[in-house]
Design an enzyme around this catalytic site. Structure first.
Site, PDB file in Angstrom:
ATOM      1  CE1 TYR A   1      -4.141  -2.160   4.972  1.00  0.00           C
ATOM      2  CE2 TYR A   1      -3.274   0.063   4.682  1.00  0.00           C
ATOM      3  CZ  TYR A   1      -3.797  -1.104   4.146  1.00  0.00           C
ATOM      4  OH  TYR A   1      -3.958  -1.221   2.778  1.00  0.00           O
TER       5      TYR A   1
ATOM      6  CB  SER B   1      -0.838  -0.006   1.291  1.00  0.00           C
ATOM      7  OG  SER B   1      -1.383   1.271   1.541  1.00  0.00           O
TER       8      SER B   1
HETATM    9  P1  NAD Z   1     -11.363  -6.099  -0.173  1.00  0.00           P
HETATM   10  O1  NAD Z   1     -11.907  -5.931   1.191  1.00  0.00           O
HETATM   11  O2  NAD Z   1     -12.303  -6.098  -1.318  1.00  0.00           O
HETATM   12  O3  NAD Z   1     -10.486  -7.417  -0.286  1.00  0.00           O
HETATM   13  C1  NAD Z   1      -9.788  -7.983   0.775  1.00  0.00           C
HETATM   14  C2  NAD Z   1      -9.785  -9.483   0.592  1.00  0.00           C
HETATM   15  O4  NAD Z   1      -9.028 -10.087   1.645  1.00  0.00           O
HETATM   16  C3  NAD Z   1     -11.188 -10.097   0.644  1.00  0.00           C
HETATM   17  O5  NAD Z   1     -11.347 -10.970  -0.438  1.00  0.00           O
HETATM   18  C4  NAD Z   1     -11.206 -10.852   1.957  1.00  0.00           C
HETATM   19  O6  NAD Z   1     -12.011 -12.005   1.934  1.00  0.00           O
HETATM   20  C5  NAD Z   1      -9.735 -11.221   2.100  1.00  0.00           C
HETATM   21  N1  NAD Z   1      -9.402 -11.527   3.482  1.00  0.00           N
HETATM   22  C6  NAD Z   1      -9.578 -10.728   4.570  1.00  0.00           C
HETATM   23  N2  NAD Z   1      -9.179 -11.390   5.694  1.00  0.00           N
HETATM   24  C7  NAD Z   1      -8.747 -12.617   5.294  1.00  0.00           C
HETATM   25  C8  NAD Z   1      -8.224 -13.745   5.976  1.00  0.00           C
HETATM   26  N3  NAD Z   1      -8.066 -13.768   7.301  1.00  0.00           N
HETATM   27  N4  NAD Z   1      -7.885 -14.828   5.235  1.00  0.00           N
HETATM   28  C9  NAD Z   1      -8.040 -14.830   3.906  1.00  0.00           C
HETATM   29  N5  NAD Z   1      -8.528 -13.795   3.200  1.00  0.00           N
HETATM   30  C10 NAD Z   1      -8.882 -12.704   3.898  1.00  0.00           C
HETATM   31  O7  NAD Z   1     -10.292  -4.926  -0.332  1.00  0.00           O
HETATM   32  P2  NAD Z   1      -9.234  -4.600  -1.495  1.00  0.00           P
HETATM   33  O8  NAD Z   1      -9.194  -3.141  -1.610  1.00  0.00           O
HETATM   34  O9  NAD Z   1      -9.513  -5.418  -2.697  1.00  0.00           O
HETATM   35  O10 NAD Z   1      -7.873  -5.053  -0.791  1.00  0.00           O
HETATM   36  C11 NAD Z   1      -6.972  -5.995  -1.358  1.00  0.00           C
HETATM   37  C12 NAD Z   1      -5.557  -5.686  -0.885  1.00  0.00           C
HETATM   38  O11 NAD Z   1      -5.161  -4.424  -1.415  1.00  0.00           O
HETATM   39  C13 NAD Z   1      -5.395  -5.580   0.634  1.00  0.00           C
HETATM   40  O12 NAD Z   1      -4.185  -6.185   1.009  1.00  0.00           O
HETATM   41  C14 NAD Z   1      -5.340  -4.085   0.860  1.00  0.00           C
HETATM   42  O13 NAD Z   1      -4.622  -3.737   2.022  1.00  0.00           O
HETATM   43  C15 NAD Z   1      -4.616  -3.636  -0.393  1.00  0.00           C
HETATM   44  N6  NAD Z   1      -4.797  -2.218  -0.705  1.00  0.00           N
HETATM   45  C16 NAD Z   1      -5.992  -1.746  -1.122  1.00  0.00           C
HETATM   46  C17 NAD Z   1      -6.132  -0.383  -1.416  1.00  0.00           C
HETATM   47  C18 NAD Z   1      -7.412   0.214  -1.921  1.00  0.00           C
HETATM   48  O14 NAD Z   1      -7.462   1.453  -2.058  1.00  0.00           O
HETATM   49  N7  NAD Z   1      -8.441  -0.563  -2.205  1.00  0.00           N
HETATM   50  C19 NAD Z   1      -5.041   0.461  -1.251  1.00  0.00           C
HETATM   51  C20 NAD Z   1      -3.837  -0.057  -0.814  1.00  0.00           C
HETATM   52  C21 NAD Z   1      -3.725  -1.402  -0.548  1.00  0.00           C
END
Ligand code: NAD
Length: 266
Positions: free
Chosen positions: A164, A151
């Site tokens: 985080y 991130s």
């Molecule tokens: P999201 O909530 O749609 O996806 C998160 C996924 O992680 C889900 O599919 C959930 O089921 C899974 N998950 C959560 N806890 C879990 C566990 N204990 N075991 C297995 N799976 C688990 O959110 P997203 O935005 O798609 O996030 C995906 C990744 O991208 C994350 O690591 C997040 O930190 C990172 N990220 C997202 C953003 C953003 O702006 N969306 C920015 C920076 C980083």
């Protein structure tokens, strides 16, 4: 697959696991890798139905995908996911450590340490458990790519989210150290760091006009990121086009790290 800039990303004959691919970024990454020719292990934590839908979509479009469930913060469950992938899809070539949570906004000292530990367990221990299973297999094959989704908060401090930010910064150092460790084995380890991408994780921000306006002041480009922005970056990093790239982070953030508050001088 020829992407929107005309570049052909070829992942034919590769097996990829994308953790947390039943929603958001993971879902888009899984679909993109499949369109690029990879066989994809769709992984979910608690909701099987959306994972089945992603796999069905990939399979009905001529790709190949199977669904695997488990908690990435639980070592035994991770081991079992990898064993099932060995049997059902064959040796893993690409691991995308995407599953993650940001946790509740809590100030240090007023927070619940259990919540802190849970974020570290999912966002740092989870990628470690998955990477160690992947390395065991990739070592035997003599090749492989591990992509950790970090991130911008591997760089930018984020008040109320110490767990985080610490997990993502830790994951970035894990990327570098592991990359060094396995560089002679034909295995590459990289991070992709998204900025603000529209997914369920930040719906409370982009879904509210006041917080959405505030968010836009933090991005240099005049838009939030789309899930496809991240999927394309991940596919590139997974492909042989990135074969000399290891131990580094590709930031995909529309210029969030450029101190946009300084855009107009001051
Ligand atoms: P999201 O909530 O749609 O996806 C998160 C996924 O992680 C889900 O599919 C959930 O089921 C899974 N998950 C959560 N806890 C879990 C566990 N204990 N075991 C297995 N799976 C688990 O959110 P997203 O935005 O798609 O996030 C995906 C990744 O991208 C994350 O690591 C997040 O930190 C990172 N990220 C997202 C953003 C953003 O702006 N969306 C920015 C920076 C980083």
């Amino acid at each position: 697959m020829i992407n929107k800039t005309g570049i052909n990303i070829d992942l034919k004959d590769r097996v990829a696991l994308v953790t947390g691919s039943s929603s958001g970024l993971g879902m888009e990454i899984a679909k993109y890798l499949a369109k690029s020719g990879a066989t994809v292990a769709i992984h979910y934590h608690s909701q099987k139905q959306p994972a089945d839908q992603v796999a069905n979509e990939i399979n009905s479009n001529g790709g190949k995908a199977k669904v695997f469930g488990g908690d990435v913060s639980n070592r035994a469950e991770v081991e079992s996911i990898f064993k099932s992938i060995d049997v059902e899809l064959g040796p893993l070539d690409i691991l995308v450590n995407n599953a993650g949570i940001d946790g509740k906004r809590q100030l240090c000292g007023e927070d619940n340490p259990d919540d802190w530990e849970n974020v570290i367990a999912v966002d740092l221990m989870g990628p470690y458990y998955c990477a160690r299973e992947a390395v065991k297999r990739m070592k035997k094959a003599g090749h492989g790519v591990i992509i950790n989704i970090t991130s911008v908060h591997e760089y930018i401090p984020w008040s109320g989210y110490t767990a985080y930010s610490s997990a993502k910064a830790g994951l970035s150092m894990f990327t570098k150290t592991l990359a060094q460790e396995v560089s002679e084995l034909g295995i590459r380890v990289v991070s992709v760091a998204p900025g603000a991408i529209k997914t369920p994780i930040n719906k409370d921000v982009w879904g509210n006009p006041t917080t959405s306006k505030d968010l836009m002041t933090k991005i240099s480009m005049p838009r939030m990121g789309e899930t496809s922005d991240i999927a394309e970056a991940v596919a590139f990093m997974a492909s042989d086009m990135a074969s000399y790239i290891t131990g580094t982070t590709l930031v995909v953030d529309g210029g969030m790290l450029l101190y946009p508050a300084f855009k107009h001088g001051g």
